[in-house]
Design a protein around this motif. Structure first.
Motif, mmCIF file in Angstrom:
data_model
loop_
_atom_site.group_PDB
_atom_site.id
_atom_site.type_symbol
_atom_site.label_atom_id
_atom_site.label_comp_id
_atom_site.label_asym_id
_atom_site.label_seq_id
_atom_site.Cartn_x
_atom_site.Cartn_y
_atom_site.Cartn_z
ATOM 1 N N MET A 41 0.849 -1.205 0.000
ATOM 2 C CA MET A 41 0.000 0.000 0.000
ATOM 3 C C MET A 41 0.884 1.255 0.000
ATOM 4 N N VAL A 42 1.932 1.215 0.813
ATOM 5 C CA VAL A 42 2.833 2.371 0.906
ATOM 6 C C VAL A 42 3.531 2.613 -0.440
ATOM 7 N N ILE A 43 3.923 1.537 -1.100
ATOM 8 C CA ILE A 43 4.552 1.661 -2.430
ATOM 9 C C ILE A 43 3.573 2.340 -3.396
ATOM 10 N N MET A 44 2.312 1.926 -3.324
ATOM 11 C CA MET A 44 1.308 2.563 -4.192
ATOM 12 C C MET A 44 1.148 4.039 -3.831
ATOM 13 N N GLY A 45 1.152 4.323 -2.543
ATOM 14 C CA GLY A 45 1.012 5.710 -2.083
ATOM 15 C C GLY A 45 2.144 6.583 -2.612
ATOM 16 N N LYS A 46 3.349 6.033 -2.570
ATOM 17 C CA LYS A 46 4.505 6.804 -3.048
ATOM 18 C C LYS A 46 4.437 7.021 -4.552
ATOM 19 N N ALA A 47 4.043 5.970 -5.273
ATOM 20 C CA ALA A 47 3.949 6.073 -6.736
ATOM 21 C C ALA A 47 2.919 7.131 -7.131
ATOM 22 N N LEU A 48 1.781 7.089 -6.452
ATOM 23 C CA LEU A 48 0.734 8.053 -6.767
ATOM 24 C C LEU A 48 1.143 9.459 -6.311
ATOM 25 N N GLY A 49 1.878 9.513 -5.216
ATOM 26 C CA GLY A 49 2.369 10.795 -4.689
ATOM 27 C C GLY A 49 3.274 11.510 -5.683
ATOM 28 N N ALA A 50 4.048 10.736 -6.445
ATOM 29 C CA ALA A 50 4.935 11.341 -7.442
ATOM 30 C C ALA A 50 4.111 12.060 -8.508
#
Ligand code: HEC
Length: 158
Positions: A41-50
């Motif tokens: 989930m955190v990986i997805m959050g970071k990807a979307l955050g970019a």
């Protein structure tokens, strides 16, 4: 008028993503499958955050990064179901914020994971077109799907 609404939606989505990133460090004690799904989930959050940063003008636009974000989300939405198995560890594991409704309404939960995959496919497709307006819309739809699932299936923060 329509554009104004779009801007607000995108911005609030971007703010939500900021919130996702903040929760990232608060579960260092989690283990096993709980840790695995939190990490994803955190990986997805970071990807979307970019992408959120690009839309907010905090970072230069790069269609390749938007496309990569699409790939990351597609990959993780495909495996999401398998990271929420109906086992004791999965349901009752320490630090988990997953609500029992994940398993009580598992069809709905899986449908939202599938919907995320579809939204991420669209994000990836529009990324290659390079049309910022379309990317904003696709981003908003994607972020909304994250929030929709969290609203029903994840414990609220105190
Ligand atoms: C189908 C439902 C669903 C979708 C879609 C979903 N999530 Fe989650 N998410 C959850 C659940 C449930 C948890 C709580 C997991 C746990 O604590 O065991 C969670 C937790 C999280 C966390 C906290 C992780 C941690 O360390 O505690 C973040 C960050 C997150 N999600 C980001 C995202 C982002 C970004 C998206 C969209 C790209 C997304 N999620 C899509 C259900 C979903």
């Amino acid at each position: 008028m329509k554009f104004k609404f779009l801007k607000i939606t995108t911005l609030s989505a971007a703010i939500m993503i900021g919130g996702f990133a903040q929760t990232a460090t608060s579960h260092t004690g989690a283990m096993g499958i709980i840790k695995e799904r939190m990490d994803n989930m955190v990986i997805m959050g970071k990807a979307l955050g970019a992408v959120a940063d690009m839309l907010k003008g905090k970072r230069d636009f790069d269609a390749g990064v938007v496309s990569q974000t699409g790939d990351v989300l597609i990959q993780h939405s495909k495996t999401m179901g398998s990271l929420f198995p109906d086992t004791e560890e999965s349901r009752l594991g320490k630090y988990s914020a997953a609500l029992p409704v994940v398993w009580e309404k598992n069809d709905e939960f899986l449908a939202l994971a599938k919907s995320l995959e579809e939204k991420a496919e669209i994000l990836k497709t529009v990324a290659s077109g390079g049309d910022l307006k379309m990317i904003k819309v696709a981003f908003g739809q994607t972020a909304k799907t994250c929030s929709a699932c969290h609203a029903d299936f994840r414990k609220k923060k105190d």
